[in-house]
Design an enzyme around this catalytic site. Structure first.
Site, PDB file in Angstrom:
ATOM      1  N   THR A 239       0.851  -1.190   0.000  1.00 43.12           N
ATOM      2  CA  THR A 239       0.000   0.000   0.000  1.00 43.12           C
ATOM      3  C   THR A 239       0.887   1.241   0.000  1.00 43.12           C
ATOM      4  O   THR A 239       1.973   1.205   0.560  1.00 43.12           O
ATOM      5  CB  THR A 239      -0.870  -0.012   1.275  1.00 43.12           C
ATOM      6  OG1 THR A 239      -1.770  -1.103   1.200  1.00 43.12           O
ATOM      7  CG2 THR A 239      -1.656   1.281   1.460  1.00 43.12           C
TER       8      THR A 239
ATOM      9  N   ARG B  64     -14.385  -6.383  -0.752  1.00 41.85           N
ATOM     10  CA  ARG B  64     -13.780  -6.086   0.552  1.00 41.85           C
ATOM     11  C   ARG B  64     -13.127  -4.708   0.539  1.00 41.85           C
ATOM     12  O   ARG B  64     -12.379  -4.370  -0.362  1.00 41.85           O
ATOM     13  CB  ARG B  64     -12.728  -7.141   0.889  1.00 41.85           C
ATOM     14  CG  ARG B  64     -11.960  -6.866   2.189  1.00 41.85           C
ATOM     15  CD  ARG B  64     -10.580  -6.284   1.938  1.00 41.85           C
ATOM     16  NE  ARG B  64      -9.766  -6.205   3.153  1.00 41.85           N
ATOM     17  CZ  ARG B  64      -8.565  -5.629   3.214  1.00 41.85           C
ATOM     18  NH1 ARG B  64      -8.036  -5.090   2.137  1.00 41.85           N
ATOM     19  NH2 ARG B  64      -7.888  -5.596   4.343  1.00 41.85           N
TER      20      ARG B  64
END
Lengths: 326, 326
Positions: free
Chosen positions: B192, B220
């Protein structure tokens, strides 16, 4: 005889040591006195939701069971903006959001943007208990719910003529050519539902369920499915469920902020709730309210709108419901 | 002469009074020494992202511009799990999430589950600036991005062979018949990306962008698109961007919690970050890290994983990048 006395003493002590409590809301908005028949129905539905949760708590059931049971009653009622009777998006669909959290483990689950799950709060609980995730949205959330035996309905199950009419009124007010936007300040009756409960084990749970705002953009999530914003539960502080103009509740992380002020500033629940709703949200233009319970079974209801539908059964078993102002 | 002296004094004072700073991350995970060539590329990309943001800050640009510029560089690089090079869901798709927040107005925007937006951080910013909403997901978010002139690409733009291979490896480890679940603890490289910046006006901004976890369930959402969980900025405290096992960051409302400890307990940024990452997340099993800047331009990087890719340019212009442990 002695045994019976000890037993009597123990049960009374346990009643003192382990109080239960439940509080629910049916949304905050402008004061609006509906026809007497509907007003009566709203009180009756709030009471039914409270009793559904409270009876479980009295029988030793968990706070999470109580929260789910109470919210299912409110979702199934067309009078509130959650489950059946949800408001419509700008495209004329019902997109539902819900979240639930347990204060002992701080486990949490949520679904967003579901269009076929009869009771979104049940799907949120399934995400908490049967998936490694916290938040599922859209088709993925619906697939997950279906696989986990959650009741699925056709999208038109949620439709009521009242809400459809509200969408047409909203559309009539839009300026042609200008991008459409939902204006929650103008909405008479927001109607999100929520519940917080404290069980005999001293565990708090909180849940929230909503259809959002009439005319919302497809794909918009408000605070209701967001842990920390619309829902939070922490046995060290409180359980909180919010209702109102979701974007303000997201930016101010309202539910968690109340718990944080309790834990880090030793504020009582009532003070923390008042500060956040009246001194943080109100000046910023964030209209809405919150319900909460702390670990001592103190109940709080705080709102900066003219009205808020709510009800509670306190540690002494005293039930009250209200749908308008203070 | 006197004028020149006064000018000189003023500019030096302004340099002292209004420092700028920027910090970025490229994900936290297991220590993993890639081939030297890739390692060099990762350092170079981190440096390029830092300079893209820092140059804007030096020219008087806003923190939000700097955050967007730095994150776009990281999204466009296949080396990180955001934008191009994102990981795949269990169904073999790339579903991207991003959020951004500005600390003066506390305006915020986010998108979740987008599959065709080249730079999700740009779409998040558009939600903040051009919609009444904070979070849009799925098709609604993509429609909004397209209408607002954000670059749209075919879903296969995001695909890299490296990530596809990781999905196949993940699939090979799944037990047939058992529900599949992503196990972030087993993931070598989470990747990330995020950025926090402080501009000359003393405004903080933070942003985060991700592809999530390899093998994640469709629909999700982790903490990256959630204001308060993965991203938060408040000029009264700090800007924060998180990376790691998102579900733990959601339940612990990590980014906001660090700001809350600063505001309510007068903890310095470094202490608040250490407590949350090492004493709250780590014992709970929540692996990951955070970056942050406070209003005095102090930079913090805190992680409980073996490694975290990160870099910063501090108030003195000192640049550093790192991809492994401490």
């Amino acid at each position: 005889m002695k045994t019976a006395l000890v037993y009597l003493l123990m049960t009374s002590m346990s009643a003192i040591a382990a109080p239960v409590a439940i509080v629910i809301h049916g949304g905050a908005g402008n004061e609006q006195r509906p026809p007497a028949a509907e007003e009566k129905q709203r009180h009756a539905t709030l009471e039914r939701a409270l009793r559904a949760g409270h009876e479980l708590l009295l029988r030793g059931g968990s706070a999470i069971d109580a929260v789910e049971a109470a919210i299912v009653v409110l979702e199934d009622s067309p009078l509130f903006n959650a489950g059946k009777g949800a408001v419509f998006t700008s495209e004329g669909k019902n997109e539902l959001d819900a979240s639930i959290m347990e204060g002992r483990t701080r486990g949490a689950g949520a679904v967003g943007n579901v269009t076929t799950v009869k009771n979104p709060i049940r799907a949120a609980r399934a995400v908490m208990e049967r998936s490694p995730h916290v938040l599922l949205v859209g088709r993925g959330a619906e697939e997950f719910a279906r696989r986990n035996g959650i009741e699925i309905v056709a999208p038109d199950y949620f439709r009521t003529e009242e809400r459809w009419r509200e969408l047409q009124e909203w559309k009539a007010k839009q300026t042609p050519g200008k991008p459409q936007s939902a204006n929650p300040a103008a909405q008479e009756h927001l109607g999100t539902v929520g519940c917080v409960a404290l069980d005999q084990n001293g565990t708090l749970a909180a849940g929230t369920s909503t259809g959002g705002m009439t005319g919302k953009q497809p794909g918009r999530l408000g605070d209701s499915p967001l842990i920390g914003a619309g829902t939070y539960a922490d046995n060290r502080a409180c359980g909180i469920s919010c209702t109102g103009h979701g974007e303000f509740f997201i930016r101010n992380v309202v539910a968690f902020d109340i718990a944080a002020r309790m834990r880090y500033q030793n504020q009582p629940l009532a003070d923390a709730a008042r500060v956040v709703v009246q001194e943080v949200l109100r000046p910023a233009g964030g209209r809405g309210g919150i319900i909460g319970i702390d670990r001592e079974a103190n109940i709080v209801v705080e709102f900066n709108t003219a009205a808020m539908a709510r009800g509670s059964i306190d540690r002494h078993g005293k039930l009250s419901t209200a749908t308008l102002g203070r």
